[in-house]
Design a protein around this motif. Structure first.
Motif, short mmCIF file in Angstrom:
data_model
loop_
_atom_site.label_atom_id
_atom_site.label_comp_id
_atom_site.label_asym_id
_atom_site.label_seq_id
_atom_site.Cartn_x
_atom_site.Cartn_y
_atom_site.Cartn_z
N ARG A 56 0.83 -1.20 0.00
CA ARG A 56 0.00 0.00 0.00
C ARG A 56 0.86 1.25 0.00
NH1 ARG A 56 -5.13 -2.13 1.97
NH2 ARG A 56 -4.67 -4.31 2.43
N MET A 57 0.33 2.32 -0.56
CA MET A 57 1.05 3.58 -0.64
C MET A 57 1.48 4.07 0.74
SD MET A 57 2.15 5.80 -2.87
CE MET A 57 1.11 5.63 -4.33
N SER A 58 0.63 3.85 1.74
CA SER A 58 0.91 4.37 3.08
C SER A 58 1.85 3.49 3.90
CB SER A 58 -0.41 4.52 3.85
OG SER A 58 -1.10 3.28 3.93
N SER A 59 2.17 2.29 3.40
CA SER A 59 2.93 1.35 4.23
C SER A 59 4.35 1.82 4.54
CB SER A 59 2.96 -0.03 3.57
OG SER A 59 1.70 -0.64 3.61
N ASN A 60 5.01 2.45 3.56
CA ASN A 60 6.40 2.85 3.80
C ASN A 60 6.54 3.89 4.90
OD1 ASN A 60 7.81 1.12 2.10
ND2 ASN A 60 7.59 2.46 0.33
N VAL A 61 5.70 4.92 4.88
CA VAL A 61 5.83 5.96 5.91
C VAL A 61 5.47 5.40 7.28
CG1 VAL A 61 3.48 6.87 5.56
CG2 VAL A 61 5.24 8.33 6.54
N LEU A 62 4.46 4.54 7.35
CA LEU A 62 4.09 3.95 8.63
C LEU A 62 5.16 2.97 9.11
CD1 LEU A 62 0.30 3.33 7.89
CD2 LEU A 62 1.27 5.09 9.38
N LYS A 63 5.73 2.24 8.18
CA LYS A 63 6.80 1.28 8.52
C LYS A 63 8.02 2.00 9.08
CE LYS A 63 8.95 -0.49 4.96
NZ LYS A 63 9.17 -1.33 3.76
N MET A 64 8.43 3.09 8.43
CA MET A 64 9.61 3.81 8.90
C MET A 64 9.34 4.54 10.22
SD MET A 64 11.75 2.74 6.85
CE MET A 64 13.09 3.63 7.67
N ALA A 65 8.10 5.02 10.40
CA ALA A 65 7.76 5.65 11.68
C ALA A 65 7.83 4.64 12.82
CB ALA A 65 6.37 6.27 11.59
N ALA A 66 7.29 3.42 12.57
CA ALA A 66 7.35 2.38 13.59
C ALA A 66 8.80 1.99 13.89
CB ALA A 66 6.57 1.16 13.14
N LEU A 101 6.76 -6.20 13.78
CA LEU A 101 5.60 -5.38 13.46
C LEU A 101 5.42 -5.35 11.95
CD1 LEU A 101 4.46 -2.04 14.97
CD2 LEU A 101 4.70 -2.21 12.50
N MET A 102 4.22 -5.69 11.50
CA MET A 102 3.88 -5.67 10.09
C MET A 102 2.84 -4.59 9.83
SD MET A 102 4.34 -7.10 7.07
CE MET A 102 3.48 -7.21 5.48
N VAL A 103 3.13 -3.72 8.87
CA VAL A 103 2.18 -2.69 8.46
C VAL A 103 1.35 -3.24 7.31
CG1 VAL A 103 1.90 -0.36 7.56
CG2 VAL A 103 3.74 -0.85 9.19
N TYR A 112 -7.09 1.67 3.42
CA TYR A 112 -6.90 1.22 4.80
C TYR A 112 -5.45 0.81 5.03
CZ TYR A 112 -11.89 0.99 5.97
OH TYR A 112 -13.20 1.30 6.24
N ASN A 113 -5.07 0.80 6.30
CA ASN A 113 -3.81 0.18 6.69
C ASN A 113 -3.90 -0.17 8.17
OD1 ASN A 113 -1.21 -0.89 6.31
ND2 ASN A 113 -0.68 0.79 4.94
N GLY A 114 -2.83 -0.75 8.71
CA GLY A 114 -2.89 -1.15 10.10
C GLY A 114 -1.58 -1.75 10.57
N PHE A 115 -1.61 -2.26 11.80
CA PHE A 115 -0.40 -2.78 12.43
C PHE A 115 -0.69 -4.15 13.04
CE2 PHE A 115 -0.73 1.84 13.17
CZ PHE A 115 0.30 2.28 12.35
N LYS A 116 0.10 -5.14 12.65
CA LYS A 116 0.04 -6.47 13.26
C LYS A 116 1.35 -6.68 14.03
CE LYS A 116 -2.82 -8.75 9.70
NZ LYS A 116 -2.92 -9.90 8.77
N LEU A 117 1.23 -7.10 15.28
CA LEU A 117 2.40 -7.31 16.13
C LEU A 117 2.57 -8.80 16.43
CD1 LEU A 117 1.85 -4.30 18.51
CD2 LEU A 117 4.00 -4.75 17.31
#
Length: 456
Positions: A56-66, A101-103, A112-117
């Motif tokens: 997803r387009m949003s996954s990279n920014v969320l991944k790097m933030a995490a 952690l998986m985005v 949509y997006n989300g976080f799996k731990l």
């Protein structure tokens, strides 16, 4: 026992529309820090974690933030390129790290997006672990503006691929010769696009690929596990023997036979149970299914002398029951299937290849499965609600369900539950006759409209 209410975590992690609370870079950053404290903070050594995301387009920014949150809390971080959830979970085990952690938003639409731990055993978190992280997350969010972080900062390492996972999956097939069988793989324009070809290219398969052009905004759009009609058409047009469709993070699998007909997830699990039993690998002849599984399959497996345990919806609950019984097979009607001898959670690619191997070794066909195992007629309906009012506070729904439970005793069932990832109420009606299914569904929908406000 009172079950604590979770505000952030749902059926499968945290999920929502990207860049809207709680799926924001700020929450991702703080979640990484909170998870480092709870999951990776008990080790005597410097914690180490893995972080990945889907297409997803949003996954990279969320991944790097995490990743920044984990690093700022003192953990060393391995950041992976676009991959699948099962690949990240297996890399976690192979790398011997403390958590992952998986985005991803799995099967949900691309916005949509989300976080799996995952814990150190690559298992999805228990409710107790989720509660600890959620409480820590809330506290950190409240004090974020004026808070000093930890004194040490962890190292962030960018990984180039998930080579270890691909090698592991190929080894699990024990050198099986697929004989050049033609198969169609639908990658849902998701994480599987970057993983499945690396594995399949090492096997003797004639692979046809669809849903393999991700642009960040087309994950699962008209393709993948939720749209098997595209796979069915591709199987027929390419005269393939079988087809496999994944969801956005490839922990779910839908199988299509040579006629282009999709196999219900419960039949997939039943077929795997028969194959594993024939090979002497079905521990105690036990299978874990959920309350949404087709009663026809449940009854068939029990008549075949197998033990069947039913859990609440969610592959986390299936995995917990499998571990409690030490059984080797379990799954959901939706296509989440766990082969416990190989992985602690669902892995669509692993299951696809082991199913193919089992079909060739046993001579069983998907058509034979469809003909052998009778399915009860069923209807699954979803309605979008403005508010998730507790169902126990809905008198018309409770009254209708009680009356239908008495009417269908031994002849069917009705399940009413909220989605854990979307603002939807789901209704499953299953009975021995289609007439009873339709009448029961109509009655329940009328009761729902009396108790809840629906989005039109």
């Amino acid at each position: 026992m009172t079950v604590a209410k979770l505000d952030f975590f749902g059926t499968d992690g945290i999920r929502g529309i990207a860049n809207r609370f709680p799926v924001t870079p700020q929450v991702a950053l703080t979640l990484g820090r909170a998870a480092a404290h709870v999951l990776a903070g008990t080790s005597d050594r410097q914690p180490k974690v893995v972080v990945g995301g889907d297409a997803r387009m949003s996954s990279n920014v969320l991944k790097m933030a995490a990743a920044a949150g984990f690093s700022g809390a003192g953990a060393n971080v391995l950041v992976y390129p676009t991959l699948t959830t099962p690949a990240l979970a297996q890399e976690l085990l192979l790398q011997g790290v403390d958590c992952g952690l998986m985005v991803t938003a799995s099967h949900n639409p691309p916005e949509y997006n989300g976080f799996k731990l995952f814990n150190a055993r690559a298992q999805k978190l228990s409710t107790e672990e989720e509660l600890l992280i959620e409480n820590r997350l809330k506290a950190l969010l409240e004090q974020a503006a004026h808070d000093d972080w930890e004194s040490s900062i962890g190292k962030i390492e960018m990984q180039s691929d998930c080579h270890a996972y691909c090698e592991w999956l190929c080894r699990s097939l024990a050198g099986h010769d697929f004989g050049g069988m033609r198969c169609v793989f639908d990658c849902a324009n998701g994480g599987a696009c970057f993983v499945a070809p690396q594995v399949v290219s090492r096997l003797d398969l004639d692979a046809v690929w669809i849903g393999n052009h991700p642009d960040g905004n087309n994950t699962g759009v008209g393709c993948g596990a939720l749209h098997p009609e595209a796979l069915g058409e591709a199987v027929r047009s390419h005269r393939a023997a079988i087809g496999f469709a994944f969801d956005g993070d490839a922990d779910r699998l839908v199988v299509v036979d040579e006629e282009g007909i999709a196999l219900p997830g419960d039949l997939l699990i039943a077929g795997l149970a028969l194959m594993l039993r024939e090979e002497g690998k079905l521990v105690e002849n036990g299978v874990v299914l959920t309350i949404m599984s087709n009663l026809g399959v449940v009854n068939y497996l029990r008549e075949e002398g197998m033990q069947v345990t039913l859990t609440d919806v969610g592959d986390k609950h299936v995995a917990e029951a499998m571990r409690a019984n030490q059984w080797s097979l379990g799954g959901e009607e939706s296509g989440h299937v766990i082969l416990g001898d190989y992985a602690p959670g669902g892995d669509g690619l692993l299951v696809a290849l082991h199913l193919l191997r089992g079909l060739q070794r046993t001579g069983l066909s998907l058509r034979e499965l469809r003909e052998r195992i009778p399915l009860y007629p069923r209807r699954l309906c979803s309605v979008t609600v403005t508010e998730k009012r507790p169902l126990e506070e809905c008198p018309h729904i409770q009254g209708a369900k009680h009356a239908m439970d008495e009417t269908m005793a031994g002849k069917g069932r009705i399940v009413v539950r909220y989605s854990g990832t979307e603002p939807k109420l789901r209704v499953l009606v299953e009975a021995q006759t289609s007439e009873l299914v339709e009448k029961s569904l109509e009655r329940m929908l009328q009761a729902i409209e009396k108790d809840l406000t629906l989005c039109r």
